[in-house]
Scaffold this motif. Structure first.
Motif, PDB file in Angstrom:
ATOM      1  N   GLU A 118      56.906  32.822  -9.136  1.00 34.51           N
ATOM      2  CA  GLU A 118      56.789  33.418 -10.527  1.00 34.51           C
ATOM      3  C   GLU A 118      57.256  34.533 -11.018  1.00 34.51           C
ATOM      4  OE1 GLU A 118      52.857  33.683 -13.675  1.00 34.51           O
ATOM      5  OE2 GLU A 118      52.556  32.962 -11.842  1.00 34.51           O
ATOM      6  N   SER A 119      56.975  35.425 -10.122  1.00 39.41           N
ATOM      7  CA  SER A 119      57.398  36.907 -10.549  1.00 39.41           C
ATOM      8  C   SER A 119      59.047  36.941 -10.560  1.00 39.41           C
ATOM      9  CB  SER A 119      56.795  37.957  -9.539  1.00 39.41           C
ATOM     10  OG  SER A 119      57.345  37.740  -8.232  1.00 39.41           O
ATOM     11  N   LEU A 165      52.908  32.799  -6.404  1.00 41.42           N
ATOM     12  CA  LEU A 165      53.129  33.861  -7.294  1.00 41.42           C
ATOM     13  C   LEU A 165      54.610  34.555  -7.212  1.00 41.42           C
ATOM     14  CD1 LEU A 165      49.471  35.512  -6.314  1.00 41.42           C
ATOM     15  CD2 LEU A 165      50.094  34.312  -8.563  1.00 41.42           C
ATOM     16  N   ASN A 177      47.956  38.774  -8.468  1.00 37.09           N
ATOM     17  CA  ASN A 177      48.479  37.904  -9.394  1.00 37.09           C
ATOM     18  C   ASN A 177      50.148  38.093  -9.028  1.00 37.09           C
ATOM     19  OD1 ASN A 177      49.539  40.160 -11.194  1.00 37.09           O
ATOM     20  ND2 ASN A 177      47.576  40.257 -11.965  1.00 37.09           N
ATOM     21  N   HIS A 178      51.141  37.446 -10.054  1.00 40.06           N
ATOM     22  CA  HIS A 178      52.418  37.637  -9.719  1.00 40.06           C
ATOM     23  C   HIS A 178      52.843  39.096  -9.883  1.00 40.06           C
ATOM     24  CE1 HIS A 178      52.744  37.426 -14.025  1.00 40.06           C
ATOM     25  NE2 HIS A 178      53.741  37.945 -13.966  1.00 40.06           N
ATOM     26  N   GLU A 179      52.169  39.874 -10.592  1.00 35.45           N
ATOM     27  CA  GLU A 179      52.919  41.520 -10.747  1.00 35.45           C
ATOM     28  C   GLU A 179      52.776  42.264  -9.565  1.00 35.45           C
ATOM     29  OE1 GLU A 179      50.799  42.903 -14.062  1.00 35.45           O
ATOM     30  OE2 GLU A 179      51.880  41.661 -15.426  1.00 35.45           O
ATOM     31  N   HIS A 180      51.837  41.731  -8.811  1.00 35.78           N
ATOM     32  CA  HIS A 180      51.651  42.435  -7.312  1.00 35.78           C
ATOM     33  C   HIS A 180      52.654  42.277  -6.603  1.00 35.78           C
ATOM     34  CE1 HIS A 180      47.471  42.139  -8.488  1.00 35.78           C
ATOM     35  NE2 HIS A 180      47.428  43.402  -8.737  1.00 35.78           N
ATOM     36  N   ALA A 190      49.905  38.942  -1.376  1.00 34.27           N
ATOM     37  CA  ALA A 190      50.979  39.562  -2.306  1.00 34.27           C
ATOM     38  C   ALA A 190      52.375  39.789  -1.155  1.00 34.27           C
ATOM     39  CB  ALA A 190      50.674  40.872  -2.822  1.00 34.27           C
ATOM     40  N   GLY A 203      60.668  35.183 -12.282  1.00 34.74           N
ATOM     41  CA  GLY A 203      61.210  34.877 -13.383  1.00 34.74           C
ATOM     42  C   GLY A 203      62.130  33.665 -13.556  1.00 34.74           C
ATOM     43  N   PRO A 209      56.357  42.343  -6.845  1.00 35.65           N
ATOM     44  CA  PRO A 209      57.335  43.166  -6.646  1.00 35.65           C
ATOM     45  C   PRO A 209      56.942  44.427  -6.216  1.00 35.65           C
ATOM     46  CG  PRO A 209      57.301  41.932  -8.540  1.00 35.65           C
ATOM     47  CD  PRO A 209      55.817  41.427  -7.920  1.00 35.65           C
ATOM     48  N   ALA A 210      55.776  44.769  -6.178  1.00 35.31           N
ATOM     49  CA  ALA A 210      55.325  45.997  -5.743  1.00 35.31           C
ATOM     50  C   ALA A 210      55.197  45.867  -4.124  1.00 35.31           C
ATOM     51  CB  ALA A 210      53.904  46.448  -6.362  1.00 35.31           C
ATOM     52  N   THR A 228      56.250  37.824  -1.261  1.00 35.54           N
ATOM     53  CA  THR A 228      57.915  38.417  -1.158  1.00 35.54           C
ATOM     54  C   THR A 228      58.528  37.461  -0.647  1.00 35.54           C
ATOM     55  OG1 THR A 228      57.560  39.352   0.847  1.00 35.54           O
ATOM     56  CG2 THR A 228      56.959  40.906  -1.007  1.00 35.54           C
TER      57      THR A 228
END
Length: 312
Positions: A184-185, A181, A5-8, A147, A187, A10-11, A151
């Motif tokens: 979306e991450s 994704l 998901n989009h949270e992965h 993911a 923003g 930035p990591a 980037t």
């Protein structure tokens, strides 16, 4: 990681920082940007996912890593493996361009060229991975890979200040899913910009999957088959790309060839056919932006014979 998901994203960006390039964005006309991911290491976005997959795995096995590829993913895996000091074994189909095969050799990869299509190479690589215990790095059906590719989208939004629409080419779908994704991450608005997924008419993996309600086999052919030659959309990609932000369009081989020529003649951007596919949707009118719409086109690959830029 079995889902993504989009949270992965930035990591992943933090994990691969220092290993990949922050590729430039150029505004070629008011409200139209080209994200020049073809200037990435090995000439495509693929190193992002390759590094994220390998660095997420912890200690890599003594047998190294293994991958199947139409060429660009193999180059990325070989590059990342060399940077991390491990062996890379790459399986490619017979349609892989000589430019990409030569690049694999230059990176020290162990190459097996087998089968007519990417799916044939993928089957051989999967069997070999079981035999050797090497870490499999899939071109698009691994969450870490998706993911990592995402980037690119994260960067794009930061560099442009946000866009309304992103045009991106689709093969197995990992890159387009990652872009979806990643934007979306970042923003960049309510859920992120519209994602226009562009495929050759002769390899409609996403288009067919959306019509059928699930990934299905398609025939593979045409000028971009060496890079967009997956015969079936990835399951992870389908989960992401069947969402409401995504639109699927098809372009002809003739439109791709024309777009590739135009990228070179107008902007001196030396793209391979797959790298020009997204731009083809814009030039051919398959996708028509609304007045004032802010549009970014991802030019995703440059592994081509420069002698053909004005001829084929």
């Amino acid at each position: 990681m079995t889902t993504v998901n989009h949270e992965h994203v930035p990591a992943a960006a933090r994990r691969i920082a220092g290993h990949v390039l922050r590729t430039p964005v150029i505004e070629v006309s008011p409200g139209l940007w080209l994200k020049l991911e073809l200037l990435q290491h090995t000439g495509s976005f693929k190193v992002r996912g390759a590094f994220n997959r390998m660095l997420s795995a912890g200690e890599l096995p003594a047998s190294g890593v293994i991958a199947a590829s139409g060429g660009n993913h193999g180059l990325a895996v070989a590059f990342a493996a060399r940077a991390l000091g491990v062996r890379a074994e790459i399986f490619v189909p017979e349609v892989t361009s000589p430019v990409k095969v030569a690049g694999l050799r230059a990176l020290g990869a162990h190459i097996t060229q087998t089968g007519a299509f990417y799916s044939d190479a993928a089957d051989a690589a999967a069997k070999r991975a079981v035999e050797t215990g090497a870490l499999a790095v899939h071109a698009y059906e691994q969450a870490e890979v998706v993911a990592g590719q995402g980037t690119t989208g994260l960067e794009l939004v930061e560099q442009t200040g946000g866009v309304d629409t992103v045009l991106v080419a689709v093969g197995g779908g990992g890159f387009a899913a990652g872009i979806t994704l990643g934007t979306e991450s970042a923003g960049s608005g309510a859920g992120g910009p519209r994602i226009v997924c562009v495929e050759p008419e002769r390899i409609p993996t996403l288009h067919a999957a959306l019509r059928a309600g699930e990934p299905v086999q398609v025939e593979v052919g045409g000028v971009a088959a060496d890079a967009l030659g997956a015969s079936k959309l990835g399951g992870l990609a389908f989960e992401v790309l069947s969402g409401p932000r995504v639109e699927s369009v098809l372009v002809t081989d003739e439109a791709i060839v024309s777009a590739r020529h135009t990228l070179w003649e107008r902007h001196r951007v030396a793209a391979e056919h797959a790298g020009a596919a997204a731009y083809a949707a814009l030039l051919s009118g398959v996708y028509r932006p609304a007045p004032g719409e802010r549009v970014a086109v991802v030019v995703c690959g440059s592994n081509t014979d420069p002698a053909t830029l004005t001829t084929a």
